[in-house]
Design a protein around this motif. Structure first.
Motif, PDB file in Angstrom:
ATOM      1  N   PRO A   1      65.669  42.661  -1.135  1.00 26.38           N
ATOM      2  CA  PRO A   1      66.206  41.485  -0.433  1.00 26.38           C
ATOM      3  C   PRO A   1      66.541  41.764   1.034  1.00 26.38           C
ATOM      4  N   ALA A   2      67.011  42.990   1.325  1.00 29.74           N
ATOM      5  CA  ALA A   2      67.338  43.312   2.723  1.00 29.74           C
ATOM      6  C   ALA A   2      66.070  43.298   3.577  1.00 29.74           C
ATOM      7  N   ARG A   3      64.983  43.811   2.993  1.00 21.91           N
ATOM      8  CA  ARG A   3      63.715  43.793   3.731  1.00 21.91           C
ATOM      9  C   ARG A   3      63.208  42.361   3.888  1.00 21.91           C
ATOM     10  N   LEU A   4      63.391  41.573   2.844  1.00 20.92           N
ATOM     11  CA  LEU A   4      62.968  40.172   2.917  1.00 20.92           C
ATOM     12  C   LEU A   4      63.692  39.458   4.054  1.00 20.92           C
ATOM     13  N   LEU A   5      64.983  39.690   4.148  1.00 18.05           N
ATOM     14  CA  LEU A   5      65.779  39.065   5.210  1.00 18.05           C
ATOM     15  C   LEU A   5      65.242  39.460   6.587  1.00 18.05           C
ATOM     16  N   VAL A   6      64.996  40.742   6.767  1.00 14.34           N
ATOM     17  CA  VAL A   6      64.497  41.222   8.065  1.00 14.34           C
ATOM     18  C   VAL A   6      63.109  40.639   8.355  1.00 14.34           C
ATOM     19  N   LEU A   7      62.264  40.629   7.338  1.00 14.02           N
ATOM     20  CA  LEU A   7      60.908  40.086   7.518  1.00 14.02           C
ATOM     21  C   LEU A   7      60.963  38.629   7.971  1.00 14.02           C
ATOM     22  N   LEU A   8      61.780  37.842   7.271  1.00 10.71           N
ATOM     23  CA  LEU A   8      61.872  36.413   7.610  1.00 10.71           C
ATOM     24  C   LEU A   8      62.330  36.252   9.059  1.00 10.71           C
ATOM     25  N   GLN A   9      63.276  37.068   9.439  1.00  7.83           N
ATOM     26  CA  GLN A   9      63.810  36.983  10.801  1.00  7.83           C
ATOM     27  C   GLN A   9      62.755  37.407  11.829  1.00  7.83           C
TER      28      GLN A   9
END
Ligand SMILES: C[S@@+](CC[C@H](N)C(=O)[O-])C[C@H]1O[C@@H](n2cnc3c(N)ncnc32)[C@H](O)[C@@H]1O
Length: 194
Positions: free
Chosen positions: A156-164
Protein backbone atom coordinates in the motif's frame (compact mmCIF):
# COMPACT_ATOMS: atom_id res chain seq x y z
CA UNK A 1 -6.24 -17.69 -13.23
CA UNK A 2 -6.12 -20.95 -11.31
CA UNK A 3 -9.13 -23.08 -10.32
CA UNK A 4 -9.32 -21.49 -6.86
CA UNK A 5 -10.38 -18.27 -8.59
CA UNK A 6 -13.03 -20.01 -10.67
CA UNK A 7 -14.66 -21.22 -7.45
CA UNK A 8 -14.29 -18.09 -5.32
CA UNK A 9 -14.61 -15.22 -7.78
CA UNK A 10 -17.78 -16.57 -9.41
CA UNK A 11 -19.50 -17.23 -6.05
CA UNK A 12 -22.36 -15.19 -4.55
CA UNK A 13 -20.30 -14.87 -1.35
CA UNK A 14 -17.52 -13.10 -3.25
CA UNK A 15 -20.00 -10.72 -4.88
CA UNK A 16 -21.59 -9.96 -1.50
CA UNK A 17 -18.22 -9.23 0.05
CA UNK A 18 -17.10 -7.05 -2.85
CA UNK A 19 -20.32 -5.04 -2.84
CA UNK A 20 -20.55 -4.52 0.92
CA UNK A 21 -16.88 -3.93 1.74
CA UNK A 22 -15.56 -2.25 -1.40
CA UNK A 23 -18.04 -1.09 -4.04
CA UNK A 24 -20.78 0.47 -1.91
CA UNK A 25 -18.36 2.45 0.29
CA UNK A 26 -16.50 3.72 -2.79
CA UNK A 27 -19.63 4.57 -4.78
CA UNK A 28 -21.08 6.41 -1.75
CA UNK A 29 -18.06 8.70 -1.61
CA UNK A 30 -16.95 9.10 -5.22
CA UNK A 31 -18.91 10.13 -8.28
CA UNK A 32 -18.42 7.51 -11.00
CA UNK A 33 -19.94 9.73 -13.67
CA UNK A 34 -21.53 8.33 -16.81
CA UNK A 35 -18.87 6.14 -18.40
CA UNK A 36 -16.76 3.78 -16.32
CA UNK A 37 -13.83 1.71 -17.56
CA UNK A 38 -13.25 -1.49 -15.59
CA UNK A 39 -9.85 -3.19 -15.79
CA UNK A 40 -9.76 -6.94 -15.17
CA UNK A 41 -13.46 -7.74 -14.58
CA UNK A 42 -12.82 -11.50 -14.24
CA UNK A 43 -16.10 -13.29 -13.52
CA UNK A 44 -18.00 -10.00 -13.41
CA UNK A 45 -18.86 -9.63 -9.71
CA UNK A 46 -17.95 -5.94 -9.75
CA UNK A 47 -19.24 -5.38 -13.31
CA UNK A 48 -22.72 -6.63 -12.43
CA UNK A 49 -23.09 -4.14 -9.59
CA UNK A 50 -21.30 -1.19 -11.15
CA UNK A 51 -23.24 -1.28 -14.40
CA UNK A 52 -26.40 -0.33 -12.51
CA UNK A 53 -24.67 2.83 -11.26
CA UNK A 54 -23.39 4.29 -14.54
CA UNK A 55 -24.79 4.93 -17.97
CA UNK A 56 -22.09 2.90 -19.75
CA UNK A 57 -19.46 0.46 -18.59
CA UNK A 58 -16.55 -0.68 -20.75
CA UNK A 59 -14.41 -3.55 -19.46
CA UNK A 60 -10.95 -4.71 -20.55
CA UNK A 61 -10.16 -8.34 -19.72
CA UNK A 62 -6.90 -10.11 -20.59
CA UNK A 63 -8.33 -13.64 -20.57
CA UNK A 64 -10.29 -14.26 -23.81
CA UNK A 65 -12.46 -17.01 -22.23
CA UNK A 66 -13.50 -14.76 -19.33
CA UNK A 67 -14.13 -11.87 -21.72
CA UNK A 68 -16.36 -14.12 -23.85
CA UNK A 69 -18.37 -15.16 -20.78
CA UNK A 70 -19.02 -11.52 -19.97
CA UNK A 71 -19.77 -10.61 -23.58
CA UNK A 72 -22.43 -13.32 -23.58
CA UNK A 73 -23.88 -12.26 -20.22
CA UNK A 74 -23.96 -8.55 -21.03
CA UNK A 75 -24.99 -8.70 -24.69
CA UNK A 76 -27.43 -5.86 -25.50
CA UNK A 77 -26.84 -4.07 -22.20
CA UNK A 78 -24.88 -0.96 -21.23
CA UNK A 79 -21.72 -3.09 -20.85
CA UNK A 80 -19.08 -3.52 -23.57
CA UNK A 81 -16.35 -6.07 -22.90
CA UNK A 82 -13.09 -6.20 -24.86
CA UNK A 83 -10.14 -8.54 -24.72
CA UNK A 84 -7.09 -6.46 -23.94
CA UNK A 85 -4.19 -5.64 -21.68
CA UNK A 86 -4.87 -2.91 -19.16
CA UNK A 87 -1.25 -1.74 -19.34
CA UNK A 88 -1.82 -0.65 -22.94
CA UNK A 89 -5.41 0.24 -23.79
CA UNK A 90 -6.54 1.32 -27.25
CA UNK A 91 -8.83 4.17 -26.14
CA UNK A 92 -7.95 7.86 -26.47
CA UNK A 93 -6.79 10.08 -23.61
CA UNK A 94 -9.49 11.51 -21.32
CA UNK A 95 -12.14 9.02 -22.53
CA UNK A 96 -13.72 7.96 -19.21
CA UNK A 97 -15.34 9.57 -16.16
CA UNK A 98 -14.06 6.80 -13.90
CA UNK A 99 -11.75 3.81 -13.94
CA UNK A 100 -12.24 0.80 -11.65
CA UNK A 101 -9.71 -1.92 -10.83
CA UNK A 102 -10.73 -4.47 -8.23
CA UNK A 103 -8.66 -7.41 -6.97
CA UNK A 104 -6.52 -7.30 -10.07
CA UNK A 105 -3.28 -5.42 -9.35
CA UNK A 106 -1.77 -8.52 -7.72
CA UNK A 107 -2.35 -10.40 -10.99
CA UNK A 108 0.04 -8.10 -12.84
CA UNK A 109 3.30 -10.04 -12.60
CA UNK A 110 5.75 -7.12 -12.34
CA UNK A 111 5.97 -3.81 -10.53
CA UNK A 112 6.43 -2.14 -13.93
CA UNK A 113 3.10 -3.56 -15.16
CA UNK A 114 1.31 -2.40 -12.01
CA UNK A 115 2.72 1.06 -12.56
CA UNK A 116 1.76 0.94 -16.24
CA UNK A 117 -1.86 -0.01 -15.40
CA UNK A 118 -2.19 2.90 -12.96
CA UNK A 119 -0.61 5.22 -15.54
CA UNK A 120 -3.03 4.01 -18.23
CA UNK A 121 -5.89 4.67 -15.82
CA UNK A 122 -4.67 8.23 -15.43
CA UNK A 123 -4.30 8.76 -19.17
CA UNK A 124 -7.75 7.41 -19.88
CA UNK A 125 -9.55 9.46 -17.23
CA UNK A 126 -10.97 12.82 -18.17
CA UNK A 127 -9.63 15.68 -16.04
CA UNK A 128 -11.52 15.50 -12.75
CA UNK A 129 -12.27 11.80 -13.29
CA UNK A 130 -11.78 9.27 -10.52
CA UNK A 131 -9.86 6.03 -10.17
CA UNK A 132 -11.38 3.55 -7.70
CA UNK A 133 -9.98 0.19 -6.73
CA UNK A 134 -9.08 -2.41 -4.19
CA UNK A 135 -6.74 -5.31 -3.71
CA UNK A 136 -5.88 -7.99 -1.20
CA UNK A 137 -2.78 -7.50 0.92
CA UNK A 138 0.06 -10.01 0.94
CA UNK A 139 -0.48 -12.99 3.24
CA UNK A 140 0.56 -16.65 3.38
CA UNK A 141 -3.07 -17.63 2.70
CA UNK A 142 -3.28 -15.44 -0.39
CA UNK A 143 0.05 -16.81 -1.57
CA UNK A 144 -1.22 -20.38 -1.19
CA UNK A 145 -4.47 -19.50 -2.98
CA UNK A 146 -2.43 -18.39 -6.02
CA UNK A 147 -0.44 -21.58 -6.45
CA UNK A 148 0.50 -21.85 -10.12
CA UNK A 149 -0.86 -18.35 -10.81
CA UNK A 150 0.47 -14.77 -10.81
CA UNK A 151 0.91 -13.47 -7.30
CA UNK A 152 2.37 -9.99 -6.94
CA UNK A 153 0.54 -8.22 -4.09
CA UNK A 154 1.05 -4.48 -4.04
CA UNK A 155 2.48 -2.76 -0.98
CA UNK A 156 0.00 0.00 0.00
CA UNK A 157 2.85 2.44 0.71
CA UNK A 158 4.20 1.86 -2.79
CA UNK A 159 0.72 2.24 -4.23
CA UNK A 160 0.36 5.60 -2.52
CA UNK A 161 3.70 6.81 -3.89
CA UNK A 162 2.92 5.51 -7.37
CA UNK A 163 -0.43 7.28 -7.48
CA UNK A 164 1.21 10.50 -6.37
CA UNK A 165 4.11 10.25 -8.84
CA UNK A 166 1.76 9.51 -11.74
CA UNK A 167 -0.06 12.75 -10.98
CA UNK A 168 -3.25 11.74 -9.18
CA UNK A 169 -4.49 14.01 -6.43
CA UNK A 170 -7.12 13.64 -3.68
CA UNK A 171 -5.66 10.22 -2.98
CA UNK A 172 -7.63 8.16 -0.47
CA UNK A 173 -6.17 4.89 0.68
CA UNK A 174 -7.54 2.67 3.42
CA UNK A 175 -5.81 -0.41 4.75
CA UNK A 176 -8.05 -2.69 6.79
CA UNK A 177 -8.89 -6.36 7.25
CA UNK A 178 -6.35 -7.56 4.69
CA UNK A 179 -7.48 -5.15 2.01
CA UNK A 180 -6.29 -1.91 0.48
CA UNK A 181 -9.11 0.23 -0.90
CA UNK A 182 -8.18 3.32 -2.87
CA UNK A 183 -9.53 6.26 -4.81
CA UNK A 184 -7.70 9.08 -6.54
CA UNK A 185 -8.59 11.87 -8.92
CA UNK A 186 -7.00 13.07 -12.13
CA UNK A 187 -6.59 16.78 -11.46
CA UNK A 188 -9.30 18.87 -13.05
CA UNK A 189 -6.68 21.14 -14.61
CA UNK A 190 -4.79 18.16 -16.07
CA UNK A 191 -1.47 19.52 -14.84
CA UNK A 192 -1.24 18.09 -11.36
CA UNK A 193 -2.72 21.24 -9.81
CA UNK A 194 -6.50 21.49 -9.69
C1 LIG B 1 -8.81 -11.89 -9.37
S1 LIG B 1 -9.57 -11.38 -10.85
C2 LIG B 1 -10.60 -10.05 -10.26
C3 LIG B 1 -11.89 -9.98 -11.00
C4 LIG B 1 -12.89 -8.93 -10.51
N1 LIG B 1 -12.37 -7.59 -10.66
C5 LIG B 1 -13.28 -9.18 -9.08
O1 LIG B 1 -12.83 -8.44 -8.19
O2 LIG B 1 -14.03 -10.12 -8.85
C6 LIG B 1 -8.29 -10.51 -11.76
C7 LIG B 1 -8.64 -10.33 -13.21
O3 LIG B 1 -7.69 -9.46 -13.85
C8 LIG B 1 -7.44 -9.97 -15.14
N2 LIG B 1 -6.17 -9.44 -15.63
C9 LIG B 1 -4.93 -9.81 -15.26
N3 LIG B 1 -4.00 -9.11 -15.93
C10 LIG B 1 -4.68 -8.26 -16.75
C11 LIG B 1 -4.28 -7.29 -17.71
N4 LIG B 1 -2.98 -7.04 -17.96
N5 LIG B 1 -5.25 -6.62 -18.37
C12 LIG B 1 -6.56 -6.86 -18.14
N6 LIG B 1 -6.99 -7.78 -17.26
C13 LIG B 1 -6.07 -8.48 -16.56
C14 LIG B 1 -7.44 -11.47 -14.96
O4 LIG B 1 -7.58 -12.17 -16.17
C15 LIG B 1 -8.62 -11.63 -14.02
O5 LIG B 1 -9.82 -11.76 -14.72
Amino acid sequence: MNENHATLCSSPEWAEFLIADVLEPLADRFDLGEHLLELGPGYGASTRWLRERVKRLTAIELDPALAQRLQDEFADTNVAVEVGDCTCVRFADDSFDSVGMFTMLHHLPTAAEQSAALTEGYRLLRPGGVLVGSDSLASPELHGFHEGDSYNPIDPARLLVLLQIIGYDRINLTVDCGLVIFAARKPAGGDGHA
